[in-house]
Design an enzyme around this catalytic site. Sequence first.
Site, PDB file in Angstrom:
ATOM      1  N   GLY A  92       0.851  -1.192   0.000  1.00 23.07           N
ATOM      2  CA  GLY A  92       0.000   0.000   0.000  1.00 23.07           C
ATOM      3  C   GLY A  92       0.878   1.230   0.000  1.00 23.07           C
ATOM      4  N   GLU A  93       0.221   2.371  -0.082  1.00 19.32           N
ATOM      5  CA  GLU A  93       0.983   3.612  -0.118  1.00 19.32           C
ATOM      6  C   GLU A  93       0.410   4.587   0.893  1.00 19.32           C
ATOM      7  OE1 GLU A  93       2.584   5.942  -3.940  1.00 19.32           O
ATOM      8  OE2 GLU A  93       2.107   3.818  -4.190  1.00 19.32           O
ATOM      9  N   GLY A  94       1.269   5.204   1.664  1.00 24.98           N
ATOM     10  CA  GLY A  94       0.812   6.170   2.662  1.00 24.98           C
ATOM     11  C   GLY A  94       1.310   7.554   2.312  1.00 24.98           C
ATOM     12  N   GLU A  95       1.120   8.457   3.257  1.00 21.16           N
ATOM     13  CA  GLU A  95       1.471   9.861   3.025  1.00 21.16           C
ATOM     14  C   GLU A  95       2.964  10.038   2.726  1.00 21.16           C
ATOM     15  OE1 GLU A  95       0.156  12.202   6.331  1.00 21.16           O
ATOM     16  OE2 GLU A  95       1.241  13.969   5.634  1.00 21.16           O
ATOM     17  N   PHE A  96       3.803   9.218   3.375  1.00 20.10           N
ATOM     18  CA  PHE A  96       5.251   9.439   3.271  1.00 20.10           C
ATOM     19  C   PHE A  96       5.976   8.427   2.405  1.00 20.10           C
ATOM     20  CE2 PHE A  96       4.165  11.023   7.626  1.00 20.10           C
ATOM     21  CZ  PHE A  96       4.153  12.360   7.253  1.00 20.10           C
TER      22      PHE A  96
ATOM     23  N   LYS B 245       5.930   4.164   0.505  1.00 24.64           N
ATOM     24  CA  LYS B 245       5.290   2.869   0.281  1.00 24.64           C
ATOM     25  C   LYS B 245       5.401   1.971   1.506  1.00 24.64           C
ATOM     26  CE  LYS B 245       5.868   2.972  -4.620  1.00 24.64           C
ATOM     27  NZ  LYS B 245       6.542   2.550  -5.805  1.00 24.64           N
ATOM     28  N   VAL B 246       4.450   1.050   1.597  1.00 21.85           N
ATOM     29  CA  VAL B 246       4.550  -0.025   2.587  1.00 21.85           C
ATOM     30  C   VAL B 246       4.794  -1.300   1.782  1.00 21.85           C
ATOM     31  CG1 VAL B 246       3.380  -1.294   4.416  1.00 21.85           C
ATOM     32  CG2 VAL B 246       2.963   1.161   4.136  1.00 21.85           C
TER      33      VAL B 246
ATOM     34  N   LYS C  74       7.289  -0.164   6.380  1.00 18.70           N
ATOM     35  CA  LYS C  74       6.832   1.171   5.998  1.00 18.70           C
ATOM     36  C   LYS C  74       8.060   2.006   5.697  1.00 18.70           C
ATOM     37  CE  LYS C  74       3.442   4.436   7.736  1.00 18.70           C
ATOM     38  NZ  LYS C  74       2.291   4.569   8.598  1.00 18.70           N
TER      39      LYS C  74
ATOM     40  N   ASP D 264      -7.324   8.958  14.941  1.00 15.35           N
ATOM     41  CA  ASP D 264      -7.608   8.797  13.505  1.00 15.35           C
ATOM     42  C   ASP D 264      -8.145   7.395  13.244  1.00 15.35           C
ATOM     43  OD1 ASP D 264      -7.787   9.540  10.845  1.00 15.35           O
ATOM     44  OD2 ASP D 264      -5.691   9.087  10.397  1.00 15.35           O
TER      45      ASP D 264
HETATM   46  P1  ATP Z   1      -0.809   7.851   6.460  1.00 13.29           P
HETATM   47  O1  ATP Z   1      -1.962   8.628   7.013  1.00 13.29           O
HETATM   48  O2  ATP Z   1       0.378   7.800   7.346  1.00 13.29           O
HETATM   49  O3  ATP Z   1      -0.507   8.139   5.044  1.00 13.29           O
HETATM   50  P2  ATP Z   1      -1.918   5.469   5.516  1.00 13.29           P
HETATM   51  O4  ATP Z   1      -2.879   4.564   6.210  1.00 13.29           O
HETATM   52  O5  ATP Z   1      -2.358   6.174   4.286  1.00 13.29           O
HETATM   53  O6  ATP Z   1      -1.337   6.403   6.556  1.00 13.29           O
HETATM   54  P3  ATP Z   1       0.134   3.555   5.810  1.00 13.29           P
HETATM   55  O7  ATP Z   1      -0.129   3.338   7.254  1.00 13.29           O
HETATM   56  O8  ATP Z   1       1.497   3.926   5.431  1.00 13.29           O
HETATM   57  O9  ATP Z   1      -0.628   4.692   5.140  1.00 13.29           O
HETATM   58  O10 ATP Z   1      -0.416   2.325   5.010  1.00 13.29           O
HETATM   59  C1  ATP Z   1      -0.706   2.354   3.630  1.00 13.29           C
HETATM   60  C2  ATP Z   1      -1.309   1.025   3.208  1.00 13.29           C
HETATM   61  O11 ATP Z   1      -0.312   0.002   3.341  1.00 13.29           O
HETATM   62  C3  ATP Z   1      -2.456   0.560   4.094  1.00 13.29           C
HETATM   63  O12 ATP Z   1      -3.677   1.092   3.656  1.00 13.29           O
HETATM   64  C4  ATP Z   1      -2.384  -0.960   3.922  1.00 13.29           C
HETATM   65  O13 ATP Z   1      -3.024  -1.369   2.736  1.00 13.29           O
HETATM   66  C5  ATP Z   1      -0.890  -1.199   3.797  1.00 13.29           C
HETATM   67  N1  ATP Z   1      -0.322  -1.545   5.104  1.00 13.29           N
HETATM   68  C6  ATP Z   1       0.086  -0.681   6.064  1.00 13.29           C
HETATM   69  N2  ATP Z   1       0.536  -1.325   7.147  1.00 13.29           N
HETATM   70  C7  ATP Z   1       0.396  -2.641   6.883  1.00 13.29           C
HETATM   71  C8  ATP Z   1       0.646  -3.852   7.633  1.00 13.29           C
HETATM   72  N3  ATP Z   1       1.154  -3.802   8.862  1.00 13.29           N
HETATM   73  N4  ATP Z   1       0.363  -5.033   7.047  1.00 13.29           N
HETATM   74  C9  ATP Z   1      -0.160  -5.086   5.788  1.00 13.29           C
HETATM   75  N5  ATP Z   1      -0.423  -3.995   5.042  1.00 13.29           N
HETATM   76  C10 ATP Z   1      -0.152  -2.791   5.578  1.00 13.29           C
END
Ligand code: ATP
Length: 290
Positions: free
Chosen positions: A33-37, A39-40, A55, A150
């Site tokens: 997945g991808e978050g604000e900062f 890729k995961v 992360k 959140d």
């Molecule tokens: P942010 O608000 O920090 O951007 P976010 O929820 O958008 O948070 P992440 O927490 O970085 O971003 O996670 C992005 C995606 O990565 C999640 O929606 C999920 O699909 C996947 N992911 C995150 N953590 C895990 C984990 N521990 N196991 C499996 N997938 C994960």
Amino acid sequence: MEPFTLYRRQPQGRRSNTRHIKMGPYLLLQTLGEGEFGKVKLGIHTETGQEFAIKLIRKETVGYSASRLNKVEREIHALRTLKHPYIVKLFNVIETEKYIAIILEYASGGELFEYILAHRCLKEKDARRLFAQLISSVQYMHRRKIVHRDLKLENLLLDRNRNIVVTDFGFANNKQDDLMATSCGSPCYAAPELVVNEGQYAGSAVDIWSCGVILYAMLCGYLPFDDDPCNPDGNNINQLYRYILSTPPSFPKHVSKDAQDLLRQILVADPQKRYTLDDIQHHPWLKPHS
Ligand code: ATP
């Protein structure tokens, strides 16, 4: 398009093939997945073969922004403090020249959001089990003086046994006397006092409101305060909150009377009158898990 279905407000996580690079002892595989900062990624420990979610935070994305750095620090601090079966486990933090890599438990069951979408809504038995796990984790964090701030479907993952894994502690804060001032979180899950009252709010009560929105979404398959015909996406936040304050939640027929009663006690605009975590745990609907 049906008016009452869950839809994602943030870009969906992508899975892709990438060349395999290493981060410390971990081999980085596909993107989960991808978050604000950044890729995961799925990572495998090269010696033990154990899977992790890694992360990757690009230092240049965080840059010199104090608020972004703060978010990363908050998350690491909260995860170091919290050890609970339904909260994502932090195993390691690795820093390289370009990245901060947070090594987390891999939640292989995917996102609760997708699970609900696939089933349209959950059976009460399933929703009750997941909600009891969520409440147990929130009670634990609050006892450890951390509020998440959140809580939303997108931050709840599932492990391989379909147990809840609470993630994303970027807005988590230490509650000393439980009174906070910074407004954060996603509007559709945020308690009305966060927007309506300027000034301080009780941190624990805002998490409880968000748990109510999550339970509603599990049982109904859509969000409780998302169906204002004048503001269908909830984009106009002031309008959304006026709508929340003036509209008691309504329920589809299949939701039991006990579940409706519990939700009516949680989704109470006045935080002083809102159910506490103890009240929730003693409610008849949660009795099988009390
Ligand atoms: P942010 O608000 O920090 O951007 P976010 O929820 O958008 O948070 P992440 O927490 O970085 O971003 O996670 C992005 C995606 O990565 C999640 O929606 C999920 O699909 C996947 N992911 C995150 N953590 C895990 C984990 N521990 N196991 C499996 N997938 C994960």
